[in-house]
Design a protein around this motif. Structure first.
Motif, PDB file in Angstrom:
ATOM      1  N   VAL A  11       0.854  -1.185   0.000  1.00 56.72           N
ATOM      2  CA  VAL A  11       0.000   0.000   0.000  1.00 56.72           C
ATOM      3  C   VAL A  11       0.889   1.233   0.000  1.00 56.72           C
ATOM      4  CG1 VAL A  11      -1.975  -1.076   1.165  1.00 56.72           C
ATOM      5  CG2 VAL A  11      -0.188  -0.011   2.519  1.00 56.72           C
ATOM      6  N   VAL A  12       0.355   2.331  -0.509  1.00 63.37           N
ATOM      7  CA  VAL A  12       1.068   3.606  -0.478  1.00 63.37           C
ATOM      8  C   VAL A  12       0.294   4.542   0.444  1.00 63.37           C
ATOM      9  CG1 VAL A  12       1.823   5.622  -1.782  1.00 63.37           C
ATOM     10  CG2 VAL A  12       2.003   3.352  -2.800  1.00 63.37           C
ATOM     11  N   PRO A  13       0.853   4.839   1.629  1.00 62.63           N
ATOM     12  CA  PRO A  13       0.223   5.828   2.491  1.00 62.63           C
ATOM     13  C   PRO A  13       0.548   7.231   1.967  1.00 62.63           C
ATOM     14  CG  PRO A  13       2.069   4.764   3.613  1.00 62.63           C
ATOM     15  CD  PRO A  13       1.993   4.191   2.242  1.00 62.63           C
ATOM     16  N   VAL A  14      -0.457   8.090   1.902  1.00 63.99           N
ATOM     17  CA  VAL A  14      -0.281   9.441   1.390  1.00 63.99           C
ATOM     18  C   VAL A  14      -0.665  10.419   2.485  1.00 63.99           C
ATOM     19  CG1 VAL A  14      -0.921  11.099  -0.394  1.00 63.99           C
ATOM     20  CG2 VAL A  14      -0.870   8.654  -0.934  1.00 63.99           C
ATOM     21  N   GLY A  15       0.247  11.303   2.839  1.00 68.72           N
ATOM     22  CA  GLY A  15      -0.002  12.282   3.894  1.00 68.72           C
ATOM     23  C   GLY A  15       1.003  12.114   5.007  1.00 68.72           C
ATOM     24  N   ASN A  16       1.130  13.132   5.821  1.00 71.83           N
ATOM     25  CA  ASN A  16       2.173  13.144   6.842  1.00 71.83           C
ATOM     26  C   ASN A  16       1.700  12.803   8.242  1.00 71.83           C
ATOM     27  OD1 ASN A  16       4.125  13.844   4.958  1.00 71.83           O
ATOM     28  ND2 ASN A  16       3.613  16.010   5.125  1.00 71.83           N
ATOM     29  N   SER A  17       0.434  12.459   8.415  1.00 70.44           N
ATOM     30  CA  SER A  17      -0.039  12.127   9.754  1.00 70.44           C
ATOM     31  C   SER A  17      -0.178  10.619   9.899  1.00 70.44           C
ATOM     32  CB  SER A  17      -1.370  12.825  10.038  1.00 70.44           C
ATOM     33  OG  SER A  17      -2.350  12.373   9.127  1.00 70.44           O
ATOM     34  N   GLU A  18      -0.290  10.168  11.121  1.00 69.88           N
ATOM     35  CA  GLU A  18      -0.468   8.746  11.405  1.00 69.88           C
ATOM     36  C   GLU A  18      -1.843   8.532  12.000  1.00 69.88           C
ATOM     37  OE1 GLU A  18       1.375   6.028  10.883  1.00 69.88           O
ATOM     38  OE2 GLU A  18       2.833   7.214   9.815  1.00 69.88           O
ATOM     39  N   PRO A  19      -2.662   7.646  11.501  1.00 63.76           N
ATOM     40  CA  PRO A  19      -2.468   6.952  10.228  1.00 63.76           C
ATOM     41  C   PRO A  19      -2.667   7.909   9.066  1.00 63.76           C
ATOM     42  CG  PRO A  19      -4.622   6.415  11.133  1.00 63.76           C
ATOM     43  CD  PRO A  19      -3.929   7.280  12.148  1.00 63.76           C
ATOM     44  N   ALA A  20      -2.154   7.525   7.916  1.00 59.01           N
ATOM     45  CA  ALA A  20      -2.208   8.393   6.731  1.00 59.01           C
ATOM     46  C   ALA A  20      -3.653   8.670   6.343  1.00 59.01           C
ATOM     47  CB  ALA A  20      -1.487   7.728   5.570  1.00 59.01           C
ATOM     48  N   PRO A  21      -3.943   9.913   5.925  1.00 55.31           N
ATOM     49  CA  PRO A  21      -5.312  10.223   5.505  1.00 55.31           C
ATOM     50  C   PRO A  21      -5.740   9.485   4.236  1.00 55.31           C
ATOM     51  CG  PRO A  21      -3.903  12.185   5.422  1.00 55.31           C
ATOM     52  CD  PRO A  21      -3.070  11.060   5.906  1.00 55.31           C
ATOM     53  N   ILE A  22      -4.784   9.094   3.386  1.00 58.14           N
ATOM     54  CA  ILE A  22      -5.085   8.379   2.148  1.00 58.14           C
ATOM     55  C   ILE A  22      -4.202   7.140   2.088  1.00 58.14           C
ATOM     56  CG2 ILE A  22      -5.033   8.474  -0.385  1.00 58.14           C
ATOM     57  CD1 ILE A  22      -7.085  10.365   0.711  1.00 58.14           C
ATOM     58  N   LEU A  23      -4.793   6.014   1.700  1.00 57.86           N
ATOM     59  CA  LEU A  23      -4.055   4.767   1.558  1.00 57.86           C
ATOM     60  C   LEU A  23      -4.487   4.116   0.254  1.00 57.86           C
ATOM     61  CD1 LEU A  23      -2.058   3.287   3.484  1.00 57.86           C
ATOM     62  CD2 LEU A  23      -3.982   1.894   4.197  1.00 57.86           C
ATOM     63  N   LEU A  24      -3.553   3.937  -0.694  1.00 63.04           N
ATOM     64  CA  LEU A  24      -3.843   3.287  -1.972  1.00 63.04           C
ATOM     65  C   LEU A  24      -3.255   1.889  -1.953  1.00 63.04           C
ATOM     66  CD1 LEU A  24      -3.475   6.486  -2.717  1.00 63.04           C
ATOM     67  CD2 LEU A  24      -3.531   5.600  -5.017  1.00 63.04           C
ATOM     68  N   SER A  25      -4.055   0.900  -2.338  1.00 61.29           N
ATOM     69  CA  SER A  25      -3.567  -0.479  -2.362  1.00 61.29           C
ATOM     70  C   SER A  25      -3.018  -0.836  -3.734  1.00 61.29           C
ATOM     71  CB  SER A  25      -4.700  -1.449  -2.014  1.00 61.29           C
ATOM     72  OG  SER A  25      -5.639  -1.503  -3.074  1.00 61.29           O
ATOM     73  N   GLU A  26      -2.256  -1.917  -3.765  1.00 61.50           N
ATOM     74  CA  GLU A  26      -1.706  -2.405  -5.029  1.00 61.50           C
ATOM     75  C   GLU A  26      -2.849  -2.762  -5.976  1.00 61.50           C
ATOM     76  OE1 GLU A  26       1.758  -5.507  -6.171  1.00 61.50           O
ATOM     77  OE2 GLU A  26       0.184  -6.303  -4.898  1.00 61.50           O
ATOM     78  N   PRO A  27      -2.808  -2.288  -7.215  1.00 63.62           N
ATOM     79  CA  PRO A  27      -3.876  -2.597  -8.176  1.00 63.62           C
ATOM     80  C   PRO A  27      -3.909  -4.076  -8.546  1.00 63.62           C
ATOM     81  CG  PRO A  27      -2.501  -0.799  -8.971  1.00 63.62           C
ATOM     82  CD  PRO A  27      -1.822  -1.389  -7.787  1.00 63.62           C
ATOM     83  N   ALA A  28      -5.056  -4.498  -9.031  1.00 67.17           N
ATOM     84  CA  ALA A  28      -5.232  -5.876  -9.476  1.00 67.17           C
ATOM     85  C   ALA A  28      -6.028  -5.867 -10.773  1.00 67.17           C
ATOM     86  CB  ALA A  28      -5.961  -6.689  -8.418  1.00 67.17           C
TER      87      ALA A  28
END
Length: 174
Positions: A11-28
């Motif tokens: 996954v790619v966490p996007v944003g500087n806070s924990e937990p990230a405000p945006i999380l993109l998973s690996e495409p399928a």
């Protein structure tokens, strides 16, 4: 930075806070040779969170869009926008100086389109944007490789240190 979810998928966490405000998973891909890619996006904000599957046509150039923002680190006027194939994910980018403001819009699919959710992330120009672009590019290009990295992680410790590539013919020497 690419991370892994609880099931071991990248996954790619996007944003500087924990937990990230945006999380993109690996495409399928639903089917092996289909250009359509689907991925989960999870977003959270002060009033709630949402998770949906986003449909794209080969990624819809998300990594290219982010790369163009990284290249224009000196700034631009107004907002630049990107949208996924079904408009279920939109991205608006502004450069008010020193940072890039990304507004991630997630919406219910047509025909209902009953709800819309937005989350904002801020990124330093230059290296921060280049890293985000590289991470998105990596998970989108890895989808074409077999086996997918999440499958290798799932099979670690099962007695199979390697996984054969499909459709590879062995050459025989006579």
């Amino acid at each position: 930075m690419i991370d892994y979810d609880e099931s071991g998928r990248p996954v790619v966490p996007v944003g500087n806070s924990e937990p990230a405000p945006i999380l993109l998973s690996e495409p399928a891909r639903r089917y092996e040779n289909e250009p359509a890619l689907g991925f989960l996006i999870r977003a959270r904000g002060p009033w709630g969170s949402v998770e949906i599957s986003v449909e794209t046509w080969g990624g819809d150039g998300l990594d290219v869009f982010l790369g163009s923002l990284a290249e224009d680190f000196r700034g631009w006027e107004g907002a630049r926008t990107w949208r996924s194939l079904c408009c279920d994910l939109t991205l608006s980018a502004e450069h008010p100086g020193g940072h890039v403001r990304l507004v991630w819009g997630i919406r219910d699919r047509a025909p209902s389109e009953e709800w819309r959710f937005e989350a904002t992330t801020w990124h330093a120009t230059g290296e921060d944007m280049r890293n985000l672009t590289a991470d998105i590019h990596t998970i989108f290009t890895n989808v074409a490789k077999w086996p997918p990295s999440w499958l290798l992680v799932a099979f670690q410790g099962c007695g199979s240190p390697t996984w054969p590539a499909p459709h590879r013919r062995r050459s025989s020497t006579a």
